[in-house]
Design a protein around this motif. Structure first.
Motif, short mmCIF file in Angstrom:
data_model
loop_
_atom_site.label_atom_id
_atom_site.label_comp_id
_atom_site.label_asym_id
_atom_site.label_seq_id
_atom_site.Cartn_x
_atom_site.Cartn_y
_atom_site.Cartn_z
N ARG A 1 0.83 -1.21 0.00
CA ARG A 1 0.00 0.00 0.00
C ARG A 1 0.87 1.26 0.00
NH1 ARG A 1 -3.01 -2.95 3.67
NH2 ARG A 1 -2.07 -1.85 5.44
N LEU A 2 1.92 1.23 0.83
CA LEU A 2 2.81 2.40 0.88
C LEU A 2 3.53 2.60 -0.45
CD1 LEU A 2 4.29 1.90 4.47
CD2 LEU A 2 2.72 3.72 3.73
N LEU A 3 3.98 1.51 -1.06
CA LEU A 3 4.64 1.61 -2.36
C LEU A 3 3.68 2.16 -3.42
CD1 LEU A 3 6.70 -1.71 -2.38
CD2 LEU A 3 7.62 0.62 -2.31
N LYS A 4 2.42 1.73 -3.34
CA LYS A 4 1.41 2.20 -4.29
C LYS A 4 1.17 3.71 -4.13
CE LYS A 4 -3.18 0.90 -5.91
NZ LYS A 4 -4.34 0.04 -5.66
N GLN A 5 1.34 4.22 -2.91
CA GLN A 5 1.18 5.65 -2.65
C GLN A 5 2.40 6.45 -3.07
OE1 GLN A 5 0.40 5.90 1.56
NE2 GLN A 5 -1.56 4.82 1.39
N GLY A 6 3.45 5.76 -3.52
CA GLY A 6 4.64 6.45 -4.00
C GLY A 6 5.73 6.65 -2.96
N VAL A 7 5.61 5.99 -1.81
CA VAL A 7 6.63 6.12 -0.78
C VAL A 7 7.88 5.35 -1.22
CG1 VAL A 7 7.15 5.69 1.66
CG2 VAL A 7 4.83 6.30 0.98
N GLN A 8 9.06 5.92 -0.98
CA GLN A 8 10.32 5.28 -1.36
C GLN A 8 10.52 3.97 -0.58
OE1 GLN A 8 12.52 6.41 -3.75
NE2 GLN A 8 10.85 7.83 -4.21
N GLU A 9 11.24 3.02 -1.20
CA GLU A 9 11.46 1.71 -0.59
C GLU A 9 12.15 1.82 0.76
OE1 GLU A 9 13.45 -0.97 -3.24
OE2 GLU A 9 11.75 -1.07 -4.62
N ALA A 10 13.13 2.69 0.87
CA ALA A 10 13.85 2.83 2.14
C ALA A 10 12.92 3.30 3.26
CB ALA A 10 15.02 3.80 1.98
N GLU A 11 12.02 4.23 2.93
CA GLU A 11 11.07 4.73 3.92
C GLU A 11 10.05 3.65 4.29
OE1 GLU A 11 9.09 7.06 6.64
OE2 GLU A 11 11.10 7.21 5.81
N TRP B 1 9.56 -7.63 -2.25
CA TRP B 1 8.10 -7.59 -2.23
C TRP B 1 7.56 -6.75 -3.38
CZ3 TRP B 1 7.78 -6.12 3.63
CH2 TRP B 1 8.16 -7.22 4.39
N ALA B 2 8.25 -5.66 -3.71
CA ALA B 2 7.83 -4.80 -4.81
C ALA B 2 7.87 -5.56 -6.13
CB ALA B 2 8.71 -3.55 -4.88
N LYS B 3 8.91 -6.35 -6.33
CA LYS B 3 9.02 -7.16 -7.55
C LYS B 3 7.92 -8.22 -7.60
CE LYS B 3 14.01 -6.63 -8.14
NZ LYS B 3 15.32 -7.27 -8.04
N GLN B 4 7.67 -8.88 -6.48
CA GLN B 4 6.61 -9.88 -6.44
C GLN B 4 5.25 -9.25 -6.71
OE1 GLN B 4 7.20 -11.37 -2.45
NE2 GLN B 4 8.54 -13.05 -3.13
N TRP B 5 5.02 -8.07 -6.14
CA TRP B 5 3.76 -7.38 -6.32
C TRP B 5 3.59 -6.96 -7.78
CZ3 TRP B 5 2.95 -1.64 -5.81
CH2 TRP B 5 1.60 -1.30 -5.79
N ALA B 6 4.69 -6.51 -8.41
CA ALA B 6 4.62 -6.10 -9.82
C ALA B 6 4.31 -7.29 -10.72
CB ALA B 6 5.94 -5.44 -10.23
N GLN B 7 4.84 -8.47 -10.39
CA GLN B 7 4.63 -9.65 -11.23
C GLN B 7 3.30 -10.33 -10.96
OE1 GLN B 7 8.02 -12.11 -10.46
NE2 GLN B 7 9.39 -10.88 -11.73
N GLY B 8 2.92 -10.47 -9.69
CA GLY B 8 1.74 -11.27 -9.38
C GLY B 8 0.63 -10.53 -8.69
N ALA C 1 0.48 -12.39 -4.89
CA ALA C 1 1.88 -12.79 -4.72
C ALA C 1 2.39 -12.49 -3.31
CB ALA C 1 2.76 -12.07 -5.75
N LEU C 2 1.71 -11.56 -2.61
CA LEU C 2 2.13 -11.21 -1.27
C LEU C 2 1.35 -11.96 -0.19
CD1 LEU C 2 2.54 -7.36 -1.67
CD2 LEU C 2 4.30 -9.13 -1.80
N LYS C 3 0.40 -12.77 -0.58
CA LYS C 3 -0.38 -13.54 0.38
C LYS C 3 0.50 -14.58 1.05
CE LYS C 3 -4.78 -12.37 0.03
NZ LYS C 3 -5.51 -11.90 1.18
N ARG C 4 0.08 -15.01 2.22
CA ARG C 4 0.88 -16.02 2.95
C ARG C 4 0.78 -17.37 2.26
NH1 ARG C 4 -3.44 -14.91 6.21
NH2 ARG C 4 -4.88 -16.60 6.60
N ALA C 5 1.86 -18.10 2.37
CA ALA C 5 1.90 -19.44 1.80
C ALA C 5 1.09 -20.38 2.68
CB ALA C 5 3.35 -19.92 1.71
N PRO C 6 0.57 -21.44 2.12
CA PRO C 6 -0.16 -22.39 2.95
C PRO C 6 0.79 -23.03 3.97
CG PRO C 6 0.11 -23.25 0.72
CD PRO C 6 0.60 -21.84 0.71
#
Length: 183
Positions: free
Chosen positions: A31-41, A56-63, A67-72
C-alpha cells in the motif's frame, strides 16, 4: 508437574512463524509503495530491511496482491483438531486426581495417556511435553513437605525448644595470639 503460565510477555517484534502478521506487513508495504513512498522509507515504517521491500515490490509487480499472500501451512497436518485441543485443555485444568491419579503432578506419560484416552491419538512423552509448552504450561516442582506436617507444633518448637538448643557465643573475650606476630 505442569501448570498454566498466568502472564505471557508481549514482544514488539513479530514472531517469525506468525504468518498472518507477516502477510499484513507485506500488504502494508505494498500500500505504501502504491502511494509512491520510497522503498527505504517503507522498510523503516514496516520494520524490515530495504532488500525485503525491494523483493516484495518485484513480487507485487509480477503477481499483484496474490503474490504477497501467505503461503499455505507446510509440514504434516496436526493430528489434533481444535475440538480435541479444547477437550485436552479442560482435562488438564481438572487435574490428574480427577482422572484417577494419586498425585497432582502432570507428567509427560500422564499427558500422553490423556491424549490417547481422550482423542485416540498416540503421542510420545516428548511431544506431549511440547504441546504443554505450546499451550503455555510450565514444569513445576512440588513443595517438598510432608502431608502430615503440623505447622502449629513446628512454630511452638521454634519458639520454645530451638533457643535452648541453639549455640550462642559466650560473652568472654579471649585474646588472640599468633606465633607470627611480634608483641
Amino acid at each position: 508437574m505442569y501448570t498454566r503460565r498466568h502472564g505471557t510477555s508481549s514482544r514488539s517484534q513479530i514472531n517469525k512463524f506468525d504468518r498472518v502478521k507477516l502477510e499484513q506487513r507485506r500488504l502494508k508495504a505494498a500500500r505504501l509503495l502504491k502511494q509512491g513512498v520510497q522503498e527505504a522509507e517503507v522498510a523503516r515504517q514496516v520494520g524490515v530491511h530495504r532488500q525485503s521491500v525491494n523483493r516484495w515490490a518485484k513480487q507485487w509487480a509480477q503477481g499483484g496482491r496474490a503474490a504477497l499472500k501467505r503461503a499455505p501451512r507446510t509440514g504434516r497436518p496436526p493430528k489434533l483438531s481444535a475440538a480435541d485441543r479444547q477437550r485436552l485443555l479442560q482435562g488438564l485444568k481438572r487435574g490428574p486426581e480427577a482422572l484417577g491419579y494419586r498425585t497432582g503432578l502432570w507428567t509427560g506419560w500422564r499427558v500422553a495417556g490423556l491424549i490417547e484416552r481422550e482423542c485416540g491419538v498416540k503421542y510420545s512423552t516428548v511431544h506431549a511435553w511440547r504441546l504443554l509448552r505450546a499451550w503455555g504450561w510450565t514444569p513445576q516442582r512440588p513443595v517438598g513437605r510432608a502431608l502430615e506436617r503440623n505447622e502449629a507444633a513446628i512454630r511452638k518448637w521454634k519458639r520454645q525448644r530451638w533457643p535452648e538448643l541453639k549455640k550462642t557465643p559466650k560473652n568472654e573475650v579471649k585474646p588472640l595470639s599468633s606465633s607470627t606476630k611480634a608483641d
